[in-house]
Write a protein that holds these residues in place. Structure first.
Motif, PDB file in Angstrom:
ATOM      1  N   LYS A   1       0.821  -1.216   0.000  1.00  0.00           N
ATOM      2  CA  LYS A   1       0.000   0.000   0.000  1.00  0.00           C
ATOM      3  C   LYS A   1       0.855   1.266   0.000  1.00  0.00           C
ATOM      4  O   LYS A   1       0.325   2.366   0.044  1.00  0.00           O
ATOM      5  CB  LYS A   1      -0.907   0.006   1.237  1.00  0.00           C
ATOM      6  CG  LYS A   1      -1.897  -1.141   1.285  1.00  0.00           C
ATOM      7  CD  LYS A   1      -2.972  -0.941   0.247  1.00  0.00           C
ATOM      8  CE  LYS A   1      -4.348  -1.122   0.846  1.00  0.00           C
ATOM      9  NZ  LYS A   1      -5.403  -0.744  -0.102  1.00  0.00           N
ATOM     10  N   ARG A   2       2.168   1.108   0.027  1.00  0.00           N
ATOM     11  CA  ARG A   2       3.087   2.255   0.086  1.00  0.00           C
ATOM     12  C   ARG A   2       2.770   3.173   1.273  1.00  0.00           C
ATOM     13  O   ARG A   2       2.709   4.401   1.147  1.00  0.00           O
ATOM     14  CB  ARG A   2       3.030   3.076  -1.207  1.00  0.00           C
ATOM     15  CG  ARG A   2       3.406   2.291  -2.441  1.00  0.00           C
ATOM     16  CD  ARG A   2       3.253   3.139  -3.684  1.00  0.00           C
ATOM     17  NE  ARG A   2       3.366   2.348  -4.889  1.00  0.00           N
ATOM     18  CZ  ARG A   2       4.526   1.972  -5.448  1.00  0.00           C
ATOM     19  NH1 ARG A   2       5.669   2.332  -4.893  1.00  0.00           N
ATOM     20  NH2 ARG A   2       4.544   1.248  -6.532  1.00  0.00           N
ATOM     21  N   THR A   3       2.542   2.558   2.414  1.00  0.00           N
ATOM     22  CA  THR A   3       2.204   3.319   3.614  1.00  0.00           C
ATOM     23  C   THR A   3       3.465   3.917   4.230  1.00  0.00           C
ATOM     24  O   THR A   3       4.442   3.191   4.450  1.00  0.00           O
ATOM     25  CB  THR A   3       1.548   2.387   4.665  1.00  0.00           C
ATOM     26  OG1 THR A   3       0.582   1.574   4.010  1.00  0.00           O
ATOM     27  CG2 THR A   3       0.907   3.195   5.778  1.00  0.00           C
ATOM     28  N   GLY A   4       3.451   5.193   4.505  1.00  0.00           N
ATOM     29  CA  GLY A   4       4.577   5.833   5.181  1.00  0.00           C
ATOM     30  C   GLY A   4       4.497   5.616   6.686  1.00  0.00           C
ATOM     31  O   GLY A   4       3.453   5.218   7.231  1.00  0.00           O
ATOM     32  N   TYR A   5       5.614   5.884   7.368  1.00  0.00           N
ATOM     33  CA  TYR A   5       5.699   5.649   8.819  1.00  0.00           C
ATOM     34  C   TYR A   5       6.335   6.886   9.454  1.00  0.00           C
ATOM     35  O   TYR A   5       7.456   7.260   9.100  1.00  0.00           O
ATOM     36  CB  TYR A   5       6.551   4.395   9.038  1.00  0.00           C
ATOM     37  CG  TYR A   5       6.438   3.779  10.411  1.00  0.00           C
ATOM     38  CD1 TYR A   5       5.273   3.149  10.829  1.00  0.00           C
ATOM     39  CD2 TYR A   5       7.522   3.814  11.292  1.00  0.00           C
ATOM     40  CE1 TYR A   5       5.177   2.567  12.086  1.00  0.00           C
ATOM     41  CE2 TYR A   5       7.442   3.223  12.547  1.00  0.00           C
ATOM     42  CZ  TYR A   5       6.267   2.601  12.935  1.00  0.00           C
ATOM     43  OH  TYR A   5       6.180   2.021  14.176  1.00  0.00           O
ATOM     44  N   VAL A   6       5.588   7.536  10.351  1.00  0.00           N
ATOM     45  CA  VAL A   6       6.038   8.814  10.939  1.00  0.00           C
ATOM     46  C   VAL A   6       6.033   8.653  12.462  1.00  0.00           C
ATOM     47  O   VAL A   6       5.052   8.961  13.132  1.00  0.00           O
ATOM     48  CB  VAL A   6       5.103   9.969  10.509  1.00  0.00           C
ATOM     49  CG1 VAL A   6       5.663  11.309  10.964  1.00  0.00           C
ATOM     50  CG2 VAL A   6       4.905   9.971   8.984  1.00  0.00           C
ATOM     51  N   PRO A   7       7.134   8.138  13.027  1.00  0.00           N
ATOM     52  CA  PRO A   7       7.059   7.562  14.368  1.00  0.00           C
ATOM     53  C   PRO A   7       7.018   8.524  15.578  1.00  0.00           C
ATOM     54  O   PRO A   7       6.804   8.061  16.673  1.00  0.00           O
ATOM     55  CB  PRO A   7       8.309   6.685  14.432  1.00  0.00           C
ATOM     56  CG  PRO A   7       9.256   7.256  13.447  1.00  0.00           C
ATOM     57  CD  PRO A   7       8.419   7.846  12.355  1.00  0.00           C
ATOM     58  N   THR A   8       7.209   9.818  15.423  1.00  0.00           N
ATOM     59  CA  THR A   8       7.180  10.757  16.580  1.00  0.00           C
ATOM     60  C   THR A   8       7.909  10.202  17.810  1.00  0.00           C
ATOM     61  O   THR A   8       7.373  10.182  18.923  1.00  0.00           O
ATOM     62  CB  THR A   8       5.742  11.171  16.993  1.00  0.00           C
ATOM     63  OG1 THR A   8       5.016  10.056  17.515  1.00  0.00           O
ATOM     64  CG2 THR A   8       4.972  11.784  15.846  1.00  0.00           C
ATOM     65  N   LEU A   9       9.157   9.782  17.614  1.00  0.00           N
ATOM     66  CA  LEU A   9       9.941   9.237  18.735  1.00  0.00           C
ATOM     67  C   LEU A   9      10.116  10.282  19.833  1.00  0.00           C
ATOM     68  O   LEU A   9      10.172   9.942  21.016  1.00  0.00           O
ATOM     69  CB  LEU A   9      11.310   8.768  18.229  1.00  0.00           C
ATOM     70  CG  LEU A   9      11.291   7.587  17.246  1.00  0.00           C
ATOM     71  CD1 LEU A   9      12.702   7.306  16.731  1.00  0.00           C
ATOM     72  CD2 LEU A   9      10.702   6.336  17.894  1.00  0.00           C
ATOM     73  N   SER A  10      10.197  11.551  19.447  1.00  0.00           N
ATOM     74  CA  SER A  10      10.395  12.620  20.446  1.00  0.00           C
ATOM     75  C   SER A  10       9.306  12.628  21.506  1.00  0.00           C
ATOM     76  O   SER A  10       9.536  13.055  22.634  1.00  0.00           O
ATOM     77  CB  SER A  10      10.414  13.990  19.761  1.00  0.00           C
ATOM     78  OG  SER A  10      11.472  14.058  18.838  1.00  0.00           O
ATOM     79  N   ALA A  11       8.101  12.182  21.111  1.00  0.00           N
ATOM     80  CA  ALA A  11       6.979  12.203  22.055  1.00  0.00           C
ATOM     81  C   ALA A  11       6.979  10.980  22.970  1.00  0.00           C
ATOM     82  O   ALA A  11       6.307  10.976  23.995  1.00  0.00           O
ATOM     83  CB  ALA A  11       5.659  12.275  21.296  1.00  0.00           C
ATOM     84  N   TYR A  12       7.731   9.944  22.609  1.00  0.00           N
ATOM     85  CA  TYR A  12       7.696   8.685  23.370  1.00  0.00           C
ATOM     86  C   TYR A  12       8.994   8.382  24.105  1.00  0.00           C
ATOM     87  O   TYR A  12       9.034   7.514  24.969  1.00  0.00           O
ATOM     88  CB  TYR A  12       7.353   7.516  22.432  1.00  0.00           C
ATOM     89  CG  TYR A  12       5.946   7.624  21.907  1.00  0.00           C
ATOM     90  CD1 TYR A  12       4.868   7.205  22.693  1.00  0.00           C
ATOM     91  CD2 TYR A  12       5.676   8.182  20.665  1.00  0.00           C
ATOM     92  CE1 TYR A  12       3.571   7.332  22.248  1.00  0.00           C
ATOM     93  CE2 TYR A  12       4.378   8.310  20.204  1.00  0.00           C
ATOM     94  CZ  TYR A  12       3.327   7.890  20.995  1.00  0.00           C
ATOM     95  OH  TYR A  12       2.043   8.016  20.557  1.00  0.00           O
TER      96      TYR A  12
END
Ligand SMILES: [Zn+2]
Length: 435
Positions: A273-284
């Motif tokens: 599906k060509r899904t991107g991944y935007v993990p927001t590590l800064s928040a976790y």
């Protein structure tokens, strides 16, 4: 010969006829369009959004576009910038920010609120906290500011994103595919730049879970959004939620999976599906164990500094430690599978300081296993691709001149990103020289 003479005689006659026509139409004198201004950046290393080019380049900007990238461009320009020893790259993008409500009533408030991004070379952000009834007005604000993509928020009754009264005012809630289609007609009419779906209700075991959005409702939102050419990001924090959101066709999962490691089937679905991944590590990232580099400490605003100074080392709650380990592992797995990873921070959350966190996020991606060049790609080309923005996130002919000039080589050492020497948005220079 006779024909050539006839043509020469015809030309002045045609000119007179056209002048007469213009006169008849009521125009005074024809006015030349203003010449777009030009900027020439000479002899800088170029990270083009994908990789570092093989040697220094000259880059010519005309108006809001890059018109040429070449080893040597002759002539001059309205503005010439010496680039030796510097790296020119696409401005950074943060795909996940929340800005205080002071940003939206007036242009002055807007410029002030996003200056924390502009000064650090972040030339585009996705704003997830704009009140729906302010979208039209905010769109009319003219910089100097980064490009701010305004998101419309869709959730479910009893779900995340609409728990409190102020969140409720920002988020349309839908309980079925039919309600989603109806709500999306209103949402699209407001002309947002993208859609954010609050899809997962998992609260990390810290508090009671909220409702999830079912797959059919999500598909309905995505179908309407894509028909209106609006990209969609989801709030996705569980493996089951990743399966639903990727299957529904969202452009990227926001936050990242924190309850279980990504399995082969989910990774295959995301690839297909060509899904991107935007993990927001800064928040976790567990704040009690956060370690700052010297440049990061110097970069703290007074308000952020006092938050960092109040932060004390304390045992990490077990749920947080487990979630962090899983999230880092999932970035590694997604990267290894070639899933496009992009930078988002959730700026606005405590400890995720606006602007500051964007460059910190690149460091966390590197700590999770990306190379510095891959982290730069995550903040530039990958972010633009996920946002369906073919003119963004690149340094090449035809790309928008949203640019960052820094001292040194950020593909070798991310600290170079802190030595900002120039920032442009749409060819307009917002920051010049060392700061
Ligand atoms: Zn958020």
């Amino acid at each position: 010969m006779a024909q050539a003479v006839a043509a020469m005689m015809l030309r002045p006659a045609l000119g007179l006829a056209l002048a007469a026509l213009v006169g008849l139409a009521g125009a005074s004198r024809p006015v030349a369009a203003p010449r777009p201004s030009t900027t020439l950046i000479r002899g800088a290393w170029v990270f083009d959004g994908e990789r570092m080019l093989g040697g220094p380049r000259d880059v010519l900007i005309r108006g809001d576009r890059i018109v040429r990238v070449s080893a040597r461009i002759g002539g001059s320009a309205d503005s010439v910038v010496a680039g030796a020893g510097l790296t020119l790259m696409p401005g950074l993008t943060d795909l996940h920010v929340h800005t205080s409500s002071a940003a939206f009533p007036s242009q002055a408030g807007f410029v002030a609120a996003y200056d924390a991004y502009a000064q650090r070379g972040i030339t585009a952000v996705n704003e997830f906290s704009v009140p729906p009834d302010r979208i039209a007005a905010v769109r009319g604000f003219r910089g100097p500011a980064p490009r701010v993509r305004l998101a419309a928020r869709i959730g479910v009754p009893g779900g995340h994103g609409s728990e409190t009264e102020w969140q409720e005012a920002l988020t349309a809630t839908v309980a079925s595919p039919a309600e989603a289609s109806a709500a999306m007609r209103d949402v699209v009419a407001r002309r947002p730049d993208m859609i954010k779906i609050f899809a997962d209700g998992w609260r990390y075991g810290r508090s009671a879970d909220l409702a999830d959005m079912d797959a059919a409702t999500m598909r309905s939102v995505v179908r309407a959004a894509h028909a209106a050419r609006l990209p969609v990001m989801s709030h996705t924090v569980t493996l089951a939620g990743a399966w639903r959101a990727a299957g529904a066709g969202v452009d990227a999962l926001g936050h990242g999976v924190g309850d279980a490691v990504l399995d082969a089937a989910t990774i295959r679905l995301m690839q297909r599906k060509r899904t991107g991944y935007v993990p927001t590590l800064s928040a976790y990232e567990p704040l009690s164990t956060r370690v700052l580099t010297e440049v990061e400490r110097d970069d703290l605003s007074p308000a952020a500094r006092s938050i960092e100074e109040r932060r004390v080392a304390a045992p990490i709650p077990p749920y947080e430690a487990r979630r962090w380990a899983i999230m880092v592992e999932n970035v590694r797995r997604a990267a290894a599978a070639g899933i496009p990873i992009a930078v988002g921070t959730d700026a606005g959350v405590t400890g995720v300081h606006a602007g500051w966190a964007t460059r910190h996020e690149l460091r966390l991606l590197v700590a999770a296993g990306l190379t510095p060049a891959e982290a730069l790609r995550a903040a530039t080309q990958n972010a633009a691709r996920i946002m369906r923005d073919p003119r963004g996130g690149r340094v090449r002919r035809g790309a928008r001149a949203d640019l960052l000039l820094v001292a040194g080589r950020p593909d070798q050492d991310l600290d170079a990103l802190y030595a900002v020497r120039g920032v442009w948005v749409g060819g307009r220079q917002l920051v010049a020289g060392a700061r």
